[in-house]
Design a protein around this motif. Structure first.
Motif, PDB file in Angstrom:
ATOM      1  N   ARG A 187      -0.587 -14.755   1.460  1.00  0.00           N
ATOM      2  CA  ARG A 187      -0.184 -14.158   2.742  1.00  0.00           C
ATOM      3  C   ARG A 187      -1.370 -14.223   3.704  1.00  0.00           C
ATOM      4  NH1 ARG A 187       1.366  -8.284   1.388  1.00  0.00           N
ATOM      5  NH2 ARG A 187       1.780  -8.185   3.621  1.00  0.00           N
ATOM      6  N   ARG A 188      -1.095 -13.909   4.975  1.00  0.00           N
ATOM      7  CA  ARG A 188      -2.113 -14.082   6.014  1.00  0.00           C
ATOM      8  C   ARG A 188      -2.894 -12.819   6.344  1.00  0.00           C
ATOM      9  NH1 ARG A 188       0.401 -18.118  10.660  1.00  0.00           N
ATOM     10  NH2 ARG A 188       0.828 -19.896   9.274  1.00  0.00           N
ATOM     11  N   PRO A 205       7.844   6.523   8.084  1.00  0.00           N
ATOM     12  CA  PRO A 205       7.472   5.160   7.697  1.00  0.00           C
ATOM     13  C   PRO A 205       6.363   4.586   8.574  1.00  0.00           C
ATOM     14  CG  PRO A 205       9.595   5.160   8.826  1.00  0.00           C
ATOM     15  CD  PRO A 205       9.228   6.593   8.609  1.00  0.00           C
ATOM     16  N   VAL A 206       5.461   3.831   7.965  1.00  0.00           N
ATOM     17  CA  VAL A 206       4.435   3.102   8.702  1.00  0.00           C
ATOM     18  C   VAL A 206       4.347   1.718   8.082  1.00  0.00           C
ATOM     19  CG1 VAL A 206       2.587   4.107   7.281  1.00  0.00           C
ATOM     20  CG2 VAL A 206       2.014   3.039   9.460  1.00  0.00           C
ATOM     21  N   ARG A 207       4.471   0.677   8.891  1.00  0.00           N
ATOM     22  CA  ARG A 207       4.418  -0.688   8.394  1.00  0.00           C
ATOM     23  C   ARG A 207       3.239  -1.407   9.036  1.00  0.00           C
ATOM     24  NH1 ARG A 207       8.674  -3.484   6.798  1.00  0.00           N
ATOM     25  NH2 ARG A 207       7.027  -4.938   6.183  1.00  0.00           N
ATOM     26  N   GLY A 208       2.989  -2.623   8.543  1.00  0.00           N
ATOM     27  CA  GLY A 208       1.881  -3.414   9.068  1.00  0.00           C
ATOM     28  C   GLY A 208       0.746  -3.501   8.065  1.00  0.00           C
ATOM     29  N   ASN A 209      -0.256  -4.326   8.387  1.00  0.00           N
ATOM     30  CA  ASN A 209      -1.392  -4.471   7.489  1.00  0.00           C
ATOM     31  C   ASN A 209      -2.296  -3.236   7.564  1.00  0.00           C
ATOM     32  OD1 ASN A 209      -3.113  -4.779   9.766  1.00  0.00           O
ATOM     33  ND2 ASN A 209      -2.674  -6.965   9.836  1.00  0.00           N
ATOM     34  N   LEU A 210      -3.372  -3.236   6.771  1.00  0.00           N
ATOM     35  CA  LEU A 210      -4.234  -2.057   6.712  1.00  0.00           C
ATOM     36  C   LEU A 210      -4.832  -1.710   8.068  1.00  0.00           C
ATOM     37  CD1 LEU A 210      -6.220  -2.367   3.348  1.00  0.00           C
ATOM     38  CD2 LEU A 210      -4.208  -1.004   3.844  1.00  0.00           C
ATOM     39  N   GLY A 230      -7.015  -1.604  -2.402  1.00  0.00           N
ATOM     40  CA  GLY A 230      -7.089  -2.376  -1.165  1.00  0.00           C
ATOM     41  C   GLY A 230      -8.209  -1.893  -0.261  1.00  0.00           C
ATOM     42  N   ILE A 231      -8.406  -0.585  -0.238  1.00  0.00           N
ATOM     43  CA  ILE A 231      -9.492   0.008   0.548  1.00  0.00           C
ATOM     44  C   ILE A 231     -10.846  -0.498   0.045  1.00  0.00           C
ATOM     45  CG2 ILE A 231     -10.687   2.196   1.021  1.00  0.00           C
ATOM     46  CD1 ILE A 231      -8.154   2.003   2.636  1.00  0.00           C
ATOM     47  N   VAL A 232     -11.003  -0.536  -1.283  1.00  0.00           N
ATOM     48  CA  VAL A 232     -12.261  -0.998  -1.884  1.00  0.00           C
ATOM     49  C   VAL A 232     -12.493  -2.469  -1.554  1.00  0.00           C
ATOM     50  CG1 VAL A 232     -13.445  -1.451  -4.080  1.00  0.00           C
ATOM     51  CG2 VAL A 232     -12.238   0.717  -3.730  1.00  0.00           C
TER      52      VAL A 232
END
Length: 309
Positions: free
Chosen positions: A9-10, A146-151, A172-174
């Motif tokens: 994925r991008r 709901p919350v969508r999208g990348n980090l 993912g945070i790390v």
């Protein structure tokens, strides 16, 4: 000579994870073999205005990439294990399961408040029914939205004031180097993780025997055992990784210990049980049967109908 095309994925996180795999795989490849990255837009990346459960779940993040594998446009794919549906298309296989990062979820709060400290009515962002059900089981006075999208997008929405807090996977945070943004790491006793959370799935074609052999350098047997138990548990419920199902296995001296949960998105009821043993797949199946005996099947059917309506 061979060029191995790696699909991903991008998103920034996906690219970071894929680069990690490529960096660790390249030294084990024969001379003349090179890795090339191909970025693929999935349906899950395009549909951002509705929750995942409404549009088919997290399989939406892997479907196009799996099709690219089957079409031989790419040779290898790197996924977050928690995005993988319970079943894999015929012709594809899990070439490696990487060493698991921290599997826990974490809370990012604009005011630096923990989950216990958030005021009544505070808005918590997550598009995961698994997280929603456990948040509301603990704090029914909170509002989960709901919350969508990348980090990056989710963090911006938090800081813009759309939410008082958001819940994300700590792994993912790390990988993004964002540890200082975390207010609270949520222990599994509080927030049972998603199946496979913290591990990466390296997927390829079943008949690509040369590549499968070289991928073993990435495989972590302990993580593989744990994730196999968790995925066996998930698969017993028809592979619904977008449903409020959680599973977390740990390797202990006396065998594998697996804890699982099926819950209503409202936080009530929450069904949970534990199983231990040596056979990963059997443990997952046994645990699923225990929860089905508690009424998990009826509960999940009710949730599916609610999602579709």
């Amino acid at each position: 000579m061979r060029t191995v095309v790696v699909g991903t994925r991008r998103s920034e996180l996906a690219l970071t994870q894929t680069q990690w795999v490529m960096d660790h795989l390249q030294p084990s490849l024969p001379e003349g073999w090179e890795l090339k990255q191909e970025r693929i837009v999935t349906k899950g990346d395009q549909i951002l205005h509705v929750t995942l459960s409404k549009v088919g779940g997290k399989g939406l993040f892997v479907k196009e990439i799996e099709q690219a594998l089957l079409d031989k446009r790419i040779d290898l794919a790197v996924h977050s294990m928690k995005d993988m549906p319970g079943q894999m298309p015929t012709g594809l296989t899990m070439g490696a399961v990487t060493r698991r990062e921290d599997p826990r979820d974490c809370l990012l709060s604009r005011e630096g408040l923990t989950l216990d400290q958030l005021p009544a009515g505070a808005r918590v962002g997550t598009s995961s029914l698994r997280r929603q059900s456990q948040i509301l089981a603990l704090r029914p006075d909170l509002v989960v939205e709901p919350v969508r999208g990348n980090l990056n997008t989710r963090y911006r929405k938090l800081m813009d004031g759309q939410f008082e807090a958001i819940v994300l996977a700590y792994a993912g945070i790390v990988r993004m180097g964002w540890e200082e943004k975390v207010t609270e790491i949520l222990e599994p006793a509080t927030m049972l993780p998603a199946v496979g959370q913290g591990a990466l799935a390296v997927q390829c074609r079943s008949d690509d025997h040369d590549l499968l052999e070289y991928l073993q350098v990435l495989n972590d047997p302990e993580t593989e055992r744990s994730v196999t138990a968790e995925r066996s548990f998930l698969h017993s419920f028809d592979g619904g990784c977008h449903l409020p199902i959680a599973g977390y296995a740990v390797n202990r001296p006396d065998g594998i210990h697996l804890r699982g949960m099926v819950a209503h998105p409202s936080g009530n009821p929450v069904l949970s049980a534990e199983e231990s043993g040596d056979n990963s797949r059997e443990i997952g199946k046994r645990l699923a049967r225990r929860l089905l005996d508690q009424g998990a099947g009826v509960l999940l059917e009710e949730i599916r109908k609610g999602i579709q309506s």
